[in-house]
Design a protein around this motif. Structure first.
Motif, PDB file in Angstrom:
ATOM      1  N   THR A  38     -97.707  61.823  80.578  1.00 48.90           N
ATOM      2  CA  THR A  38     -98.083  60.659  80.151  1.00 48.90           C
ATOM      3  C   THR A  38     -98.513  60.597  78.950  1.00 48.90           C
ATOM      4  O   THR A  38     -98.818  61.361  78.259  1.00 48.90           O
ATOM      5  CB  THR A  38     -99.609  60.142  80.823  1.00 48.90           C
ATOM      6  OG1 THR A  38     -99.535  60.363  82.336  1.00 48.90           O
ATOM      7  CG2 THR A  38    -100.090  58.755  80.672  1.00 48.90           C
ATOM      8  N   ALA A  39     -98.068  59.285  78.101  1.00 45.46           N
ATOM      9  CA  ALA A  39     -98.222  59.308  76.698  1.00 45.46           C
ATOM     10  C   ALA A  39     -99.561  58.934  76.454  1.00 45.46           C
ATOM     11  O   ALA A  39    -100.194  57.934  77.229  1.00 45.46           O
ATOM     12  CB  ALA A  39     -97.377  58.180  76.087  1.00 45.46           C
ATOM     13  N   PRO A  40    -100.259  59.423  75.346  1.00 47.41           N
ATOM     14  CA  PRO A  40    -101.542  58.984  75.162  1.00 47.41           C
ATOM     15  C   PRO A  40    -101.935  57.560  74.886  1.00 47.41           C
ATOM     16  O   PRO A  40    -102.891  57.111  75.056  1.00 47.41           O
ATOM     17  CB  PRO A  40    -101.903  59.652  73.933  1.00 47.41           C
ATOM     18  CG  PRO A  40    -100.957  60.900  73.895  1.00 47.41           C
ATOM     19  CD  PRO A  40     -99.728  60.441  74.633  1.00 47.41           C
ATOM     20  N   SER A  41    -100.746  56.743  74.556  1.00 55.87           N
ATOM     21  CA  SER A  41    -101.138  55.550  74.376  1.00 55.87           C
ATOM     22  C   SER A  41    -101.158  54.580  75.508  1.00 55.87           C
ATOM     23  O   SER A  41    -101.945  53.565  75.432  1.00 55.87           O
ATOM     24  CB  SER A  41     -99.552  54.853  73.503  1.00 55.87           C
ATOM     25  OG  SER A  41     -98.441  55.014  74.445  1.00 55.87           O
ATOM     26  N   ALA A  42    -100.901  55.154  76.695  1.00 47.85           N
ATOM     27  CA  ALA A  42    -101.087  54.532  78.059  1.00 47.85           C
ATOM     28  C   ALA A  42    -102.666  54.161  77.936  1.00 47.85           C
ATOM     29  O   ALA A  42    -102.972  53.222  78.795  1.00 47.85           O
ATOM     30  CB  ALA A  42    -100.901  55.435  79.126  1.00 47.85           C
ATOM     31  N   VAL A  43    -103.620  54.827  77.432  1.00 47.11           N
ATOM     32  CA  VAL A  43    -105.028  54.574  77.458  1.00 47.11           C
ATOM     33  C   VAL A  43    -105.410  53.330  77.070  1.00 47.11           C
ATOM     34  O   VAL A  43    -106.253  52.581  77.620  1.00 47.11           O
ATOM     35  CB  VAL A  43    -105.985  55.541  76.800  1.00 47.11           C
ATOM     36  CG1 VAL A  43    -105.775  57.236  77.421  1.00 47.11           C
ATOM     37  CG2 VAL A  43    -105.776  55.550  75.327  1.00 47.11           C
ATOM     38  N   GLY A  44    -104.391  52.656  75.944  1.00 42.14           N
ATOM     39  CA  GLY A  44    -104.602  51.210  75.636  1.00 42.14           C
ATOM     40  C   GLY A  44    -104.553  50.050  76.548  1.00 42.14           C
ATOM     41  O   GLY A  44    -104.811  49.045  76.374  1.00 42.14           O
ATOM     42  N   GLY A  71    -103.744  63.033  70.976  1.00 40.75           N
ATOM     43  CA  GLY A  71    -103.150  61.741  70.875  1.00 40.75           C
ATOM     44  C   GLY A  71    -104.374  60.716  70.898  1.00 40.75           C
ATOM     45  O   GLY A  71    -104.139  59.506  70.336  1.00 40.75           O
ATOM     46  N   VAL A  72    -105.385  60.889  71.780  1.00 39.28           N
ATOM     47  CA  VAL A  72    -106.312  60.055  72.119  1.00 39.28           C
ATOM     48  C   VAL A  72    -107.530  60.032  71.274  1.00 39.28           C
ATOM     49  O   VAL A  72    -108.071  58.904  70.916  1.00 39.28           O
ATOM     50  CB  VAL A  72    -106.757  60.064  73.641  1.00 39.28           C
ATOM     51  CG1 VAL A  72    -108.081  59.461  73.980  1.00 39.28           C
ATOM     52  CG2 VAL A  72    -105.598  60.070  74.574  1.00 39.28           C
ATOM     53  N   GLU A  73    -108.023  61.284  70.624  1.00 39.55           N
ATOM     54  CA  GLU A  73    -109.329  61.290  70.105  1.00 39.55           C
ATOM     55  C   GLU A  73    -109.274  60.586  68.721  1.00 39.55           C
ATOM     56  O   GLU A  73    -110.356  60.184  68.242  1.00 39.55           O
ATOM     57  CB  GLU A  73    -109.702  62.790  69.862  1.00 39.55           C
ATOM     58  CG  GLU A  73    -108.781  63.629  68.960  1.00 39.55           C
ATOM     59  CD  GLU A  73    -109.261  65.131  69.012  1.00 39.55           C
ATOM     60  OE1 GLU A  73    -110.362  65.415  69.379  1.00 39.55           O
ATOM     61  OE2 GLU A  73    -108.357  65.819  68.260  1.00 39.55           O
ATOM     62  N   SER A  74    -108.190  60.158  68.258  1.00 39.10           N
ATOM     63  CA  SER A  74    -108.199  59.545  66.974  1.00 39.10           C
ATOM     64  C   SER A  74    -108.141  57.904  67.302  1.00 39.10           C
ATOM     65  O   SER A  74    -108.034  57.199  66.102  1.00 39.10           O
ATOM     66  CB  SER A  74    -107.003  59.945  66.011  1.00 39.10           C
ATOM     67  OG  SER A  74    -105.880  59.844  66.535  1.00 39.10           O
ATOM     68  N   LEU A  75    -107.817  57.323  68.284  1.00 40.04           N
ATOM     69  CA  LEU A  75    -107.812  56.187  68.510  1.00 40.04           C
ATOM     70  C   LEU A  75    -109.191  55.404  68.540  1.00 40.04           C
ATOM     71  O   LEU A  75    -110.003  56.117  68.565  1.00 40.04           O
ATOM     72  CB  LEU A  75    -107.375  55.747  69.919  1.00 40.04           C
ATOM     73  CG  LEU A  75    -105.858  56.448  70.450  1.00 40.04           C
ATOM     74  CD1 LEU A  75    -105.496  56.135  71.863  1.00 40.04           C
ATOM     75  CD2 LEU A  75    -104.927  55.822  69.425  1.00 40.04           C
ATOM     76  N   ARG A 106    -114.952  65.842  72.443  1.00 40.45           N
ATOM     77  CA  ARG A 106    -113.745  65.506  71.662  1.00 40.45           C
ATOM     78  C   ARG A 106    -113.319  63.779  71.693  1.00 40.45           C
ATOM     79  O   ARG A 106    -112.710  63.445  71.080  1.00 40.45           O
ATOM     80  CB  ARG A 106    -112.611  66.220  71.992  1.00 40.45           C
ATOM     81  CG  ARG A 106    -112.714  67.616  71.886  1.00 40.45           C
ATOM     82  CD  ARG A 106    -111.564  68.451  71.749  1.00 40.45           C
ATOM     83  NE  ARG A 106    -110.255  67.744  70.973  1.00 40.45           N
ATOM     84  CZ  ARG A 106    -108.912  68.231  71.271  1.00 40.45           C
ATOM     85  NH1 ARG A 106    -108.744  69.379  71.891  1.00 40.45           N
ATOM     86  NH2 ARG A 106    -108.072  67.717  70.403  1.00 40.45           N
ATOM     87  N   LEU A 107    -113.911  63.277  72.754  1.00 39.60           N
ATOM     88  CA  LEU A 107    -113.696  61.686  72.674  1.00 39.60           C
ATOM     89  C   LEU A 107    -114.724  60.908  72.252  1.00 39.60           C
ATOM     90  O   LEU A 107    -114.813  59.637  72.191  1.00 39.60           O
ATOM     91  CB  LEU A 107    -113.840  61.477  74.226  1.00 39.60           C
ATOM     92  CG  LEU A 107    -112.378  61.889  74.837  1.00 39.60           C
ATOM     93  CD1 LEU A 107    -112.435  61.653  76.540  1.00 39.60           C
ATOM     94  CD2 LEU A 107    -111.103  61.284  74.502  1.00 39.60           C
ATOM     95  N   LYS A 108    -115.862  61.534  71.836  1.00 38.28           N
ATOM     96  CA  LYS A 108    -117.097  60.797  71.074  1.00 38.28           C
ATOM     97  C   LYS A 108    -116.503  59.861  69.929  1.00 38.28           C
ATOM     98  O   LYS A 108    -117.102  58.793  69.907  1.00 38.28           O
ATOM     99  CB  LYS A 108    -118.132  61.770  70.612  1.00 38.28           C
ATOM    100  CG  LYS A 108    -119.201  62.026  71.482  1.00 38.28           C
ATOM    101  CD  LYS A 108    -120.532  62.854  71.004  1.00 38.28           C
ATOM    102  CE  LYS A 108    -119.978  63.974  70.063  1.00 38.28           C
ATOM    103  NZ  LYS A 108    -121.112  64.859  69.581  1.00 38.28           N
TER     104      LYS A 108
END
Ligand code: FMN
Length: 165
Positions: A38-44, A71-75, A106-108
């Motif tokens: 899965t691409a990290p952008s999918a979380v959007g 890919g997600v932690e900087s969103l 890491r997601l904070k």
């Protein structure tokens, strides 16, 4: 509120739990994602992100999470909610379900709101990065030693996140 489930699983246990959570939360299979493919952008695409990892090595996240987290932690996930879950083994008593704590740390920075804390009562371990003592950062499960406790824990936790979402 659109819900997506994201999991990393080496031998299928967390994948199975993710499907069980999906059933309890009425999440379609198409919205249940293995982070390995899965691409990290999918979380959007989602308002509520249910994210789970087993713990491997000596308290590490499952391997497939590394690239996905990069890919997600900087969103900026401001306004979205994250609920964490994990599978581990209580006999690994110093690192029980540490992956849940690693995901949390890491997601904070995404500034998403974390929901779905769970009482640490009824678990037997010495130390866990998933816990501050009284509570777990999310749902932790031991499918190795206590699969008989999983159904009740899943029901209680999904009821809780439905209320908090
Ligand atoms: C080599 C190895 C290392 C493990 N390390 C940990 C650990 O540090 N902490 C823990 O709670 N569980 C640990 N486990 C247990 C796994 O997390 C558990 O079996 C889990 O259900 C596997 O889920 P998966 O099939 O979704 O990857 C380990 C298992 C193995 C085989």
């Amino acid at each position: 509120m659109k819900t997506g489930i994201f999991y990393g699983s080496a031998t299928g246990t967390t994948a199975d739990v993710a499907r069980r959570i999906g059933k309890l939360m009425n999440v379609a299979d198409a919205d249940t994602h293995d982070v390995a493919s899965t691409a990290p952008s999918a979380v959007g695409n989602y308002d509520l992100l249910i994210m789970g990892s087993s713990t491997w090595g000596n308290g590490e996240i499952e391997d497939d999470w590394y690239d996905f987290l990069d890919g997600v932690e900087s969103l900026d996930l401001h306004g979205r909610k994250i609920a964490l879950f994990g599978c581990g083994d209580e006999t690994m008593s110093d690192t029980f379900c540490d992956a849940v704590g690693v995901l949390y740390e890491r997601l904070k920075g995404t500034v998403a709101e974390f929901i779905g804390e769970f009482p640490a009562e009824g678990y037997h371990y010495d130390r866990s990065a998933a816990s501050d003592g009284a509570t777990m950062r999310g749902l932790v499960l031991d499918e190795v030693n206590h699969p008989e406790l999983t159904a009740t824990r899943l029901r209680d936790w999904t009821d809780k996140i439905k209320n908090e979402a």
